[in-house]
Design a protein around this motif. Structure first.
Motif, PDB file in Angstrom:
ATOM      1  N   THR A 284       0.820  -1.219   0.000  1.00  0.00           N
ATOM      2  CA  THR A 284       0.000   0.000   0.000  1.00  0.00           C
ATOM      3  C   THR A 284       0.853   1.268   0.000  1.00  0.00           C
ATOM      4  OG1 THR A 284      -0.230  -0.185   2.393  1.00  0.00           O
ATOM      5  CG2 THR A 284      -2.049  -1.033   1.045  1.00  0.00           C
ATOM      6  N   SER A 285       2.146   1.123   0.273  1.00  0.00           N
ATOM      7  CA  SER A 285       3.046   2.278   0.171  1.00  0.00           C
ATOM      8  C   SER A 285       4.322   1.793  -0.508  1.00  0.00           C
ATOM      9  CB  SER A 285       3.324   2.869   1.550  1.00  0.00           C
ATOM     10  OG  SER A 285       4.094   4.045   1.430  1.00  0.00           O
ATOM     11  N   PRO A 286       4.240   1.549  -1.805  1.00  0.00           N
ATOM     12  CA  PRO A 286       5.353   0.924  -2.528  1.00  0.00           C
ATOM     13  C   PRO A 286       6.561   1.851  -2.641  1.00  0.00           C
ATOM     14  CG  PRO A 286       3.329   0.974  -3.872  1.00  0.00           C
ATOM     15  CD  PRO A 286       3.098   1.847  -2.692  1.00  0.00           C
ATOM     16  N   GLY A 287       7.670   1.268  -3.039  1.00  0.00           N
ATOM     17  CA  GLY A 287       8.899   2.038  -3.236  1.00  0.00           C
ATOM     18  C   GLY A 287       8.694   3.168  -4.239  1.00  0.00           C
ATOM     19  N   MET A 288       9.274   4.309  -3.931  1.00  0.00           N
ATOM     20  CA  MET A 288       9.187   5.470  -4.828  1.00  0.00           C
ATOM     21  C   MET A 288      10.573   6.043  -5.087  1.00  0.00           C
ATOM     22  SD  MET A 288       6.417   6.496  -6.348  1.00  0.00           S
ATOM     23  CE  MET A 288       6.515   8.274  -6.603  1.00  0.00           C
ATOM     24  N   THR A 289      11.602   5.176  -5.087  1.00  0.00           N
ATOM     25  CA  THR A 289      12.921   5.654  -5.487  1.00  0.00           C
ATOM     26  C   THR A 289      12.898   5.808  -7.012  1.00  0.00           C
ATOM     27  OG1 THR A 289      13.964   3.542  -5.998  1.00  0.00           O
ATOM     28  CG2 THR A 289      13.873   4.146  -3.682  1.00  0.00           C
ATOM     29  N   SER A 290      13.938   6.419  -7.564  1.00  0.00           N
ATOM     30  CA  SER A 290      13.931   6.604  -9.020  1.00  0.00           C
ATOM     31  C   SER A 290      13.976   5.259  -9.753  1.00  0.00           C
ATOM     32  CB  SER A 290      15.102   7.484  -9.437  1.00  0.00           C
ATOM     33  OG  SER A 290      16.292   6.920  -8.939  1.00  0.00           O
ATOM     34  N   HIS A 291      14.475   4.198  -9.060  1.00  0.00           N
ATOM     35  CA  HIS A 291      14.549   2.865  -9.667  1.00  0.00           C
ATOM     36  C   HIS A 291      13.309   2.015  -9.378  1.00  0.00           C
ATOM     37  CE1 HIS A 291      18.766   3.965  -9.586  1.00  0.00           C
ATOM     38  NE2 HIS A 291      18.960   3.048 -10.501  1.00  0.00           N
ATOM     39  N   SER A 292      12.384   2.555  -8.616  1.00  0.00           N
ATOM     40  CA  SER A 292      11.263   1.729  -8.147  1.00  0.00           C
ATOM     41  C   SER A 292      10.304   1.365  -9.272  1.00  0.00           C
ATOM     42  CB  SER A 292      10.515   2.439  -7.026  1.00  0.00           C
ATOM     43  OG  SER A 292      11.337   2.580  -5.894  1.00  0.00           O
ATOM     44  N   LEU A 293       9.478   0.393  -8.963  1.00  0.00           N
ATOM     45  CA  LEU A 293       8.642  -0.215  -9.999  1.00  0.00           C
ATOM     46  C   LEU A 293       7.418   0.615 -10.366  1.00  0.00           C
ATOM     47  CD1 LEU A 293       9.005  -3.844  -8.620  1.00  0.00           C
ATOM     48  CD2 LEU A 293      10.305  -2.745 -10.444  1.00  0.00           C
ATOM     49  N   VAL A 294       6.798   1.280  -9.410  1.00  0.00           N
ATOM     50  CA  VAL A 294       5.630   2.103  -9.768  1.00  0.00           C
ATOM     51  C   VAL A 294       6.055   3.260 -10.687  1.00  0.00           C
ATOM     52  CG1 VAL A 294       3.665   3.452  -8.934  1.00  0.00           C
ATOM     53  CG2 VAL A 294       4.373   1.412  -7.676  1.00  0.00           C
ATOM     54  N   PRO A 295       7.131   3.983 -10.365  1.00  0.00           N
ATOM     55  CA  PRO A 295       7.587   5.015 -11.308  1.00  0.00           C
ATOM     56  C   PRO A 295       7.923   4.450 -12.688  1.00  0.00           C
ATOM     57  CG  PRO A 295       8.600   5.376  -9.174  1.00  0.00           C
ATOM     58  CD  PRO A 295       7.879   4.063  -9.085  1.00  0.00           C
ATOM     59  N   MET A 296       8.470   3.233 -12.724  1.00  0.00           N
ATOM     60  CA  MET A 296       8.797   2.608 -14.006  1.00  0.00           C
ATOM     61  C   MET A 296       7.522   2.334 -14.811  1.00  0.00           C
ATOM     62  SD  MET A 296      10.894  -0.934 -14.437  1.00  0.00           S
ATOM     63  CE  MET A 296      12.163  -0.343 -13.329  1.00  0.00           C
ATOM     64  N   ALA A 297       6.508   1.797 -14.144  1.00  0.00           N
ATOM     65  CA  ALA A 297       5.243   1.498 -14.829  1.00  0.00           C
ATOM     66  C   ALA A 297       4.575   2.782 -15.305  1.00  0.00           C
ATOM     67  CB  ALA A 297       4.315   0.734 -13.881  1.00  0.00           C
ATOM     68  N   ALA A 298       4.665   3.822 -14.498  1.00  0.00           N
ATOM     69  CA  ALA A 298       4.056   5.109 -14.878  1.00  0.00           C
ATOM     70  C   ALA A 298       4.748   5.661 -16.123  1.00  0.00           C
ATOM     71  CB  ALA A 298       4.151   6.096 -13.712  1.00  0.00           C
TER      72      ALA A 298
END
Ligand SMILES: Nc1ncnc2c1ncn2[C@@H]1O[C@H](COP(=O)(O)OP(=O)(O)O)[C@@H](O)[C@H]1O
Ligand SMILES: [Mg+2]
Length: 322
Positions: A284-298
């Motif tokens: 519910t609070s996933p990784g938000m580093t520049s390498h993280s997966l949610v930013p990658m999917a976005a």
């Protein structure tokens, strides 16, 4: 981002919660620093707040208009800080108290999913008196042992032998992190993750990410620090399969009452009959580093990091989600 550009002033004073007391403190500092920089780059009045080093009285005194929760794991992703923010009436990002506290617990999550026929690997709870031979007989001799309330692969052991001592040792290792431990059937296959933005009927799945770790060993080290792990986004699976997995994840997300944003980890079992997804957990609070997966999917959908942060922040709210 879709929709009109947002006025940075409309967000008011924003607190970025980062650090915290969980085993994932280090990752959270990376996530929170990225979020903070992104918000400031868009002219937003954003300030860090670390609940591990600053007293809660300072959180109240800061009089934030909104909070971006970039904490991971316990005391950040588990409903506790969400409860503090509810009490202070500070709208916050992500899931509310109830969904957060359910999703932090992989066992409760699995029980709810299984009850609604959402596929999740078969499991058994392990106790001091557990007959490990029986567990192997029921689940097979390829198992994953995990504490139910930890993240970032901490305390997880893969056991692939008939040796009961190995299972007992894995149980012991997981007990260092939680008093509730499960053994799960090991799903051999590809690993996917599905990022979700929004709440209820407006929730949408982003393109899937496939994770290919060296030696199929997706551990803490390779997750954050290895150059060898490959991330493929959109995941190279057939369109219908990607859509199926996304629909399944949206249903699983809404079933837990999650909101704002989240990420579901999935293993794709492959055999002669085809591919079958098994859901592992909801973050519910996933990784938000520049390498993280949610930013990658976005990014695969044309949403850059700062726009993603703004989209998540714009949905900050209080009370029941969805
Ligand atoms: N049942 C399983 N079968 C195969 N691999 C698994 C299984 N459970 C976990 N894993 C692997 O371990 C990783 C971490 O497990 P997960 O349940 O997502 O916990 P967390 O990310 O909170 O540590 C997964 O990303 C996956 O690589
Ligand atoms: Mg996971």
């Amino acid at each position: 981002m879709t929709g009109p550009a947002l006025d940075p002033k409309s967000f008011g004073k924003v607190g970025v919660l980062l650090g915290g007391r969980s085993a994932e403190r280090e990752v959270s500092i990376m996530s929170g620093t990225g979020v903070l920089q992104a918000l400031r780059s868009r002219g937003i009045d954003a300030h860090p707040f670390d609940p591990a080093t600053q007293p809660l009285a300072e959180l109240e005194a800061a009089r934030f208009d909104r909070a971006f929760i970039a904490l991971h794991g316990r005391f950040g992703e588990d409903g506790t800080i969400q409860g503090v923010l509810e009490t202070l009436r500070v709208p916050y990002t992500g899931s509310g108290v109830q969904a957060s506290s359910i999703a932090i617990d992989k066992l409760i999550t699995k029980r709810l999913w299984a009850a609604e026929e959402i596929p999740t690997p078969a499991w058994r709870e392990l106790h001091a008196h557990t007959d490990f031979g029986q567990v192997v007989a029921e689940l097979g001799d390829a198992l994953i042992v995990k504490p139910v309330r930890e993240g970032s692969t901490i305390g997880i052991t893969k056991v692939t032998s008939h040796d009961r001592n190995e299972l007992a040792a894995a149980h012991e290792a997981a007990l260092a992190y939680d008093d509730v431990v499960i053994a799960e059937e090991l799903i051999r296959g590809r690993e996917l993750t599905c990022a979700i933005l929004g709440s209820g009927v407006a929730a949408r799945a982003l393109p899937l990410v496939e994770i290919r770790a060296p030696g199929a060993n997706y551990d803490y080290q390779s997750k954050y620090f290895s150059d060898e792990t490959q991330y493929l986004c959109p995941a190279p699976v057939e369109d219908w399969l990607a859509r199926d997995v996304q629909q399944l994840c949206l249903r699983a997300y809404n079933l837990l009452g999650a909101g704002g944003w989240g990420r579901i980890d999935v293993m794709l079992h492959q055999d002669a009959r085809g591919d079958k997804p098994y859901l592992l957990e909801l973050n519910t609070s996933p990784g938000m580093t520049s390498h993280s997966l949610v930013p990658m999917a976005a990014r695969a959908e044309g949403i850059d990091y700062a726009d993603l942060v703004l989209e998540i922040l714009s949905q900050a709210s209080l009370g029941v989600r969805a």
